[in-house]
Scaffold this active site. Structure first.
Site, PDB file in Angstrom:
ATOM      1  N   GLY A  86      25.821  52.251  32.226  1.00  0.00           N
ATOM      2  CA  GLY A  86      26.250  52.394  33.805  1.00  0.00           C
ATOM      3  C   GLY A  86      26.961  53.902  33.532  1.00  0.00           C
ATOM      4  O   GLY A  86      26.669  54.914  33.855  1.00  0.00           O
ATOM      5  N   LEU A 114      43.872  42.235  60.400  1.00  0.00           N
ATOM      6  CA  LEU A 114      44.245  42.241  61.714  1.00  0.00           C
ATOM      7  C   LEU A 114      43.458  41.615  62.670  1.00  0.00           C
ATOM      8  O   LEU A 114      43.808  41.318  63.802  1.00  0.00           O
ATOM      9  CB  LEU A 114      44.501  43.805  62.290  1.00  0.00           C
ATOM     10  CG  LEU A 114      45.403  44.392  61.530  1.00  0.00           C
ATOM     11  CD1 LEU A 114      45.553  46.039  62.035  1.00  0.00           C
ATOM     12  CD2 LEU A 114      47.173  43.979  62.029  1.00  0.00           C
ATOM     13  N   HIS A 115      42.176  41.311  62.311  1.00  0.00           N
ATOM     14  CA  HIS A 115      41.224  40.545  63.356  1.00  0.00           C
ATOM     15  C   HIS A 115      41.279  39.060  63.257  1.00  0.00           C
ATOM     16  O   HIS A 115      40.713  38.517  63.942  1.00  0.00           O
ATOM     17  CB  HIS A 115      39.695  41.105  62.824  1.00  0.00           C
ATOM     18  CG  HIS A 115      39.124  42.414  63.624  1.00  0.00           C
ATOM     19  ND1 HIS A 115      39.744  43.395  63.164  1.00  0.00           N
ATOM     20  CD2 HIS A 115      38.252  42.619  64.646  1.00  0.00           C
ATOM     21  CE1 HIS A 115      38.883  44.447  63.960  1.00  0.00           C
ATOM     22  NE2 HIS A 115      38.104  43.828  64.665  1.00  0.00           N
ATOM     23  N   GLU A 168      26.336  64.296  45.131  1.00  0.00           N
ATOM     24  CA  GLU A 168      26.480  62.816  45.310  1.00  0.00           C
ATOM     25  C   GLU A 168      27.742  62.281  45.534  1.00  0.00           C
ATOM     26  O   GLU A 168      27.876  61.346  46.575  1.00  0.00           O
ATOM     27  CB  GLU A 168      25.885  62.153  44.088  1.00  0.00           C
ATOM     28  CG  GLU A 168      26.111  60.760  44.061  1.00  0.00           C
ATOM     29  CD  GLU A 168      25.061  59.986  42.988  1.00  0.00           C
ATOM     30  OE1 GLU A 168      24.200  60.671  42.159  1.00  0.00           O
ATOM     31  OE2 GLU A 168      25.037  59.006  42.881  1.00  0.00           O
ATOM     32  N   ARG A 169      28.864  62.696  44.948  1.00  0.00           N
ATOM     33  CA  ARG A 169      30.116  62.031  45.013  1.00  0.00           C
ATOM     34  C   ARG A 169      30.675  62.808  46.338  1.00  0.00           C
ATOM     35  O   ARG A 169      31.612  61.858  47.071  1.00  0.00           O
ATOM     36  CB  ARG A 169      31.040  62.666  43.812  1.00  0.00           C
ATOM     37  CG  ARG A 169      30.517  61.708  42.654  1.00  0.00           C
ATOM     38  CD  ARG A 169      30.900  62.110  41.324  1.00  0.00           C
ATOM     39  NE  ARG A 169      30.334  61.345  40.296  1.00  0.00           N
ATOM     40  CZ  ARG A 169      30.200  61.463  39.106  1.00  0.00           C
ATOM     41  NH1 ARG A 169      30.707  62.572  38.632  1.00  0.00           N
ATOM     42  NH2 ARG A 169      29.649  60.567  38.326  1.00  0.00           N
ATOM     43  N   PHE A 184      19.646  48.262  39.154  1.00  0.00           N
ATOM     44  CA  PHE A 184      20.697  48.536  40.379  1.00  0.00           C
ATOM     45  C   PHE A 184      20.045  49.896  41.046  1.00  0.00           C
ATOM     46  O   PHE A 184      20.773  50.852  41.608  1.00  0.00           O
ATOM     47  CB  PHE A 184      21.739  49.004  39.894  1.00  0.00           C
ATOM     48  CG  PHE A 184      22.763  47.944  39.454  1.00  0.00           C
ATOM     49  CD1 PHE A 184      22.496  46.565  39.475  1.00  0.00           C
ATOM     50  CD2 PHE A 184      23.894  47.999  38.399  1.00  0.00           C
ATOM     51  CE1 PHE A 184      23.301  45.264  39.123  1.00  0.00           C
ATOM     52  CE2 PHE A 184      24.484  47.118  37.784  1.00  0.00           C
ATOM     53  CZ  PHE A 184      24.218  45.867  38.147  1.00  0.00           C
ATOM     54  N   ILE A 185      18.490  50.206  41.050  1.00  0.00           N
ATOM     55  CA  ILE A 185      17.911  51.298  41.547  1.00  0.00           C
ATOM     56  C   ILE A 185      17.961  51.379  43.126  1.00  0.00           C
ATOM     57  O   ILE A 185      16.920  50.477  43.595  1.00  0.00           O
ATOM     58  CB  ILE A 185      16.891  51.730  40.970  1.00  0.00           C
ATOM     59  CG1 ILE A 185      17.107  51.794  39.380  1.00  0.00           C
ATOM     60  CG2 ILE A 185      16.279  52.938  41.396  1.00  0.00           C
ATOM     61  CD1 ILE A 185      18.380  52.840  38.907  1.00  0.00           C
ATOM     62  N   GLY A 210      40.938  35.391  61.834  1.00  0.00           N
ATOM     63  CA  GLY A 210      39.726  34.530  61.652  1.00  0.00           C
ATOM     64  C   GLY A 210      38.354  35.306  61.909  1.00  0.00           C
ATOM     65  O   GLY A 210      37.326  35.249  61.572  1.00  0.00           O
TER      66      GLY A 210
HETATM   67  C1  LIG Z   1      24.127  48.741  45.222  1.00  0.00           C
HETATM   68  C2  LIG Z   1      24.167  49.619  44.033  1.00  0.00           C
HETATM   69  C3  LIG Z   1      23.270  50.751  44.328  1.00  0.00           C
HETATM   70  C4  LIG Z   1      23.151  51.392  43.123  1.00  0.00           C
HETATM   71  N1  LIG Z   1      22.328  52.685  42.979  1.00  0.00           N
HETATM   72  C5  LIG Z   1      21.808  53.286  41.993  1.00  0.00           C
HETATM   73  C6  LIG Z   1      20.901  54.345  41.822  1.00  0.00           C
HETATM   74  O1  LIG Z   1      20.097  54.335  42.945  1.00  0.00           O
HETATM   75  N2  LIG Z   1      20.779  54.675  40.794  1.00  0.00           N
HETATM   76  C7  LIG Z   1      21.383  54.365  39.669  1.00  0.00           C
HETATM   77  O2  LIG Z   1      21.204  55.230  38.695  1.00  0.00           O
HETATM   78  N3  LIG Z   1      22.365  53.654  39.520  1.00  0.00           N
HETATM   79  C8  LIG Z   1      22.506  52.848  40.623  1.00  0.00           C
HETATM   80  N4  LIG Z   1      23.584  52.037  40.906  1.00  0.00           N
HETATM   81  C9  LIG Z   1      24.539  51.885  39.562  1.00  0.00           C
HETATM   82  C10 LIG Z   1      25.958  52.380  39.580  1.00  0.00           C
HETATM   83  O3  LIG Z   1      26.042  53.767  39.614  1.00  0.00           O
HETATM   84  C11 LIG Z   1      26.561  51.683  38.577  1.00  0.00           C
HETATM   85  O4  LIG Z   1      26.882  50.153  38.700  1.00  0.00           O
HETATM   86  C12 LIG Z   1      27.894  52.335  38.147  1.00  0.00           C
HETATM   87  O5  LIG Z   1      28.053  53.535  37.757  1.00  0.00           O
HETATM   88  C13 LIG Z   1      28.892  51.591  37.276  1.00  0.00           C
HETATM   89  O6  LIG Z   1      28.034  51.193  36.069  1.00  0.00           O
HETATM   90  P1  LIG Z   1      28.077  49.558  35.452  1.00  0.00           P
HETATM   91  O7  LIG Z   1      27.709  48.812  36.547  1.00  0.00           O
HETATM   92  O8  LIG Z   1      27.137  49.788  34.371  1.00  0.00           O
HETATM   93  O9  LIG Z   1      29.462  49.378  35.211  1.00  0.00           O
HETATM   94  P2  LIG Z   1      30.395  49.704  33.833  1.00  0.00           P
HETATM   95  O10 LIG Z   1      30.032  51.044  33.177  1.00  0.00           O
HETATM   96  O11 LIG Z   1      29.864  48.591  32.940  1.00  0.00           O
HETATM   97  O12 LIG Z   1      31.807  49.318  34.106  1.00  0.00           O
HETATM   98  C14 LIG Z   1      32.574  48.200  34.288  1.00  0.00           C
HETATM   99  C15 LIG Z   1      34.087  48.580  34.682  1.00  0.00           C
HETATM  100  O13 LIG Z   1      34.488  49.212  33.430  1.00  0.00           O
HETATM  101  C16 LIG Z   1      35.232  50.519  33.734  1.00  0.00           C
HETATM  102  N5  LIG Z   1      34.976  51.459  32.855  1.00  0.00           N
HETATM  103  C17 LIG Z   1      33.880  51.960  32.281  1.00  0.00           C
HETATM  104  N6  LIG Z   1      33.914  52.889  31.463  1.00  0.00           N
HETATM  105  C18 LIG Z   1      35.396  53.187  31.810  1.00  0.00           C
HETATM  106  C19 LIG Z   1      36.157  54.343  31.071  1.00  0.00           C
HETATM  107  N7  LIG Z   1      35.745  55.199  30.182  1.00  0.00           N
HETATM  108  N8  LIG Z   1      37.431  54.261  31.392  1.00  0.00           N
HETATM  109  C20 LIG Z   1      37.985  53.172  32.346  1.00  0.00           C
HETATM  110  N9  LIG Z   1      37.112  52.412  32.893  1.00  0.00           N
HETATM  111  C21 LIG Z   1      35.896  52.407  32.770  1.00  0.00           C
HETATM  112  C22 LIG Z   1      34.535  50.716  35.378  1.00  0.00           C
HETATM  113  O14 LIG Z   1      35.255  51.716  36.199  1.00  0.00           O
HETATM  114  C23 LIG Z   1      34.079  49.332  35.697  1.00  0.00           C
HETATM  115  O15 LIG Z   1      35.176  49.131  36.601  1.00  0.00           O
HETATM  116  C24 LIG Z   1      23.858  51.033  41.888  1.00  0.00           C
HETATM  117  C25 LIG Z   1      24.634  50.251  41.692  1.00  0.00           C
HETATM  118  C26 LIG Z   1      24.721  49.466  42.768  1.00  0.00           C
HETATM  119  C27 LIG Z   1      25.717  48.098  42.764  1.00  0.00           C
END
Ligand SMILES: Cc1cc2nc3c(=O)[nH]c(=O)nc-3n(C[C@H](O)[C@H](O)[C@H](O)COP(=O)(O)OP(=O)(O)OC[C@H]3O[C@@H](n4cnc5c(N)ncnc54)[C@H](O)[C@@H]3O)c2cc1C
Length: 380
Positions: free
Chosen positions: A132, A338-339, A243-244, A157-158, A341
């Site tokens: 991810g 603040l709301h 995106e961000r 998670f797409i 329950g």
């Molecule tokens: C509802 C939803 C919609 C999404 N939509 C899309 C989509 O359309 N397309 C797509 O491609 N993805 C999508 N995602 C995926 C999303 O971008 C990832 O879940 C996200 O980037 C985190 O990756 P991960 O879940 O593998 O977590 P991980 O990478 O496993 O991270 C787990 C924890 O470790 C921390 N961590 C990881 N590396 C480091 C580091 N180097 N330093 C410090 N901390 C770190 C992270 O911050 C996090 O807290 C979606 C996810 C959700 C839940």
């Protein structure tokens, strides 16, 4: 302070978005939340209303504007309405740039008319069960077979995973290439070997379909390669700033909106013979949150302006993303408190905002990854 980034033309567009939300989205949202997905019809309605492909040239049915403020305004209105199901920003701000900037003329003619009309819903598939945050760890492979690639792998998670007709897939084309061995392939609905998993059960954003995607020997024609082979990583890095920013814009608007709702609530709710709003603690809570929202607003607005003139860099987009989404999380949590329950009851908008908003610090790059990017730029 009055915001000064929008002109009367933008405000007219805001009216269009509000009318669309009131007519085509909000009356159906509860049903979509039960269904776990929005209707296809609402995508076409958005297309008819000119809300899809704002940056796509008009010859393909788009809005033909590179003024990002229109996108920002759309995101703000959706955030304020709590309309978390219809992922227009994903389609416009996240997938859109890949299609408009990287597609060949032939690909544009093939894909963009459906993209702007709403008949073709899009998604982007980067994340995998084992990768991810660390996009270099992507294991989906696309093997060169002459006139096509053979695509194998799993994405998870797409967003729009169930509805999507076109999916931009990040796959490894050069096994030993590290971050410079990945390419973008466009996978189309109905390609043999392309299957979708179940619609994932999330804690919030219930009307948004999020799914696993499976690719088993999918023959993807070379005509569906987006941009150049092995350059996906640089394309991702270039587009992730938008995106961000998009996520930051939604976060700032959501925080302000929930705070507005809470101000109303504490004015009318009484305890110990007077409105909550008369208690000093409550007043300080509201004062602190309003200050943080106002400071955030200045920075996010500046980022919107910078991006509209093509000058926002990845570092400032990362700052906006982590700061605004963490603010949203804090503000919504304090407002829920603040709301009392009632805040825990899903019929109250603050409860829905709490559940819908929790993902904001995770997708699009986690808060920790944003800080990594910023830290690297400052310290090497
Ligand atoms: C509802 C939803 C919609 C999404 N939509 C899309 C989509 O359309 N397309 C797509 O491609 N993805 C999508 N995602 C995926 C999303 O971008 C990832 O879940 C996200 O980037 C985190 O990756 P991960 O879940 O593998 O977590 P991980 O990478 O496993 O991270 C787990 C924890 O470790 C921390 N961590 C990881 N590396 C480091 C580091 N180097 N330093 C410090 N901390 C770190 C992270 O911050 C996090 O807290 C979606 C996810 C959700 C839940």
């Amino acid at each position: 302070m009055e915001r000064d980034i929008y002109t009367p033309e933008h405000e007219a567009f805001r009216d269009t978005v509000r009318t669309f939300l009131a007519k085509e989205v909000l009356p159906h949202h509860e049903r979509w939340e039960r269904d776990g997905i929005v209707s296809r019809e609402v995508w076409c309605a958005a297309g008819r209303q000119g809300l899809l492909g704002l940056a796509v040239p008009q010859e393909y049915g788009g809005g033909g504007t590179d003024d990002y403020r229109y996108s920002a305004l759309l995101i703000e209105e959706f955030a304020r309405a709590g309309a978390s199901g219809l992922a227009l920003s994903l389609h416009n701000d996240i997938v859109g740039p890949y299609l408009t900037r990287l597609a060949t003329e032939e690909q544009k003619r093939r894909w963009l008319p459906g993209y702007t009309s709403g008949e073709t819903v899009t998604a982007i598939a980067m994340t995998e069960p084992g990768a991810g945050s660390d996009l270099q760890g992507i294991r989906t492979t696309a093997t060169d077979q002459g006139d096509h690639y053979l695509l194998n792998g799993t994405k998870t998670f797409i967003s729009n995973g169930i509805l999507a007709d076109l999916v931009v897939v990040v796959a490894r084309t050069t096994p030993e290439g590290g971050s410079s061995g990945q390419s973008l392939l466009v996978v189309e609905r109905g390609m043999p070997g392309f299957e979708r998993g179940r619609n994932l059960d999330k804690i919030g954003q219930k009307a948004q379909d999020t799914a696993e995607l499976f690719f088993d020997d999918v023959r993807v024609p070379k005509e569906n390669l987006l941009g150049e082979e092995n350059r996906a990583f640089s394309y991702l890095m270039a587009n992730l700033a938008q995106e961000r920013l998009a996520i930051a814009v939604g976060a700032a608007a959501a925080a302000e909106h929930v705070l507005d709702l809470t101000r109303e609530y504490v004015r009318q709710r009484e305890a110990f013979g007077r409105p909550l709003a008369r208690l000093q603690h409550v007043r300080f809570e509201v004062a602190e949150m309003a200050t943080e929202c106002a400071v955030t607003r200045s920075f996010v607005d500046r980022c919107i302006t910078e991006h509209s003139r093509g000058a926002l860099d990845a570092v400032h987009a990362s700052m906006a993303k982590w700061w605004a989404t963490e603010l949203q999380k804090r503000v919504v949590d304090r407002c829920l408190q603040l709301h009392g329950g009632y805040g825990y009851m899903t019929e109250y908008p603050v409860a829905k905002a709490y559940l819908d908003g929790r993902i904001q610090t995770i997708y699009g790059g986690t808060t920790e990854i944003m800080k990594e990017i910023i830290g690297r730029s400052l310290l090497g």
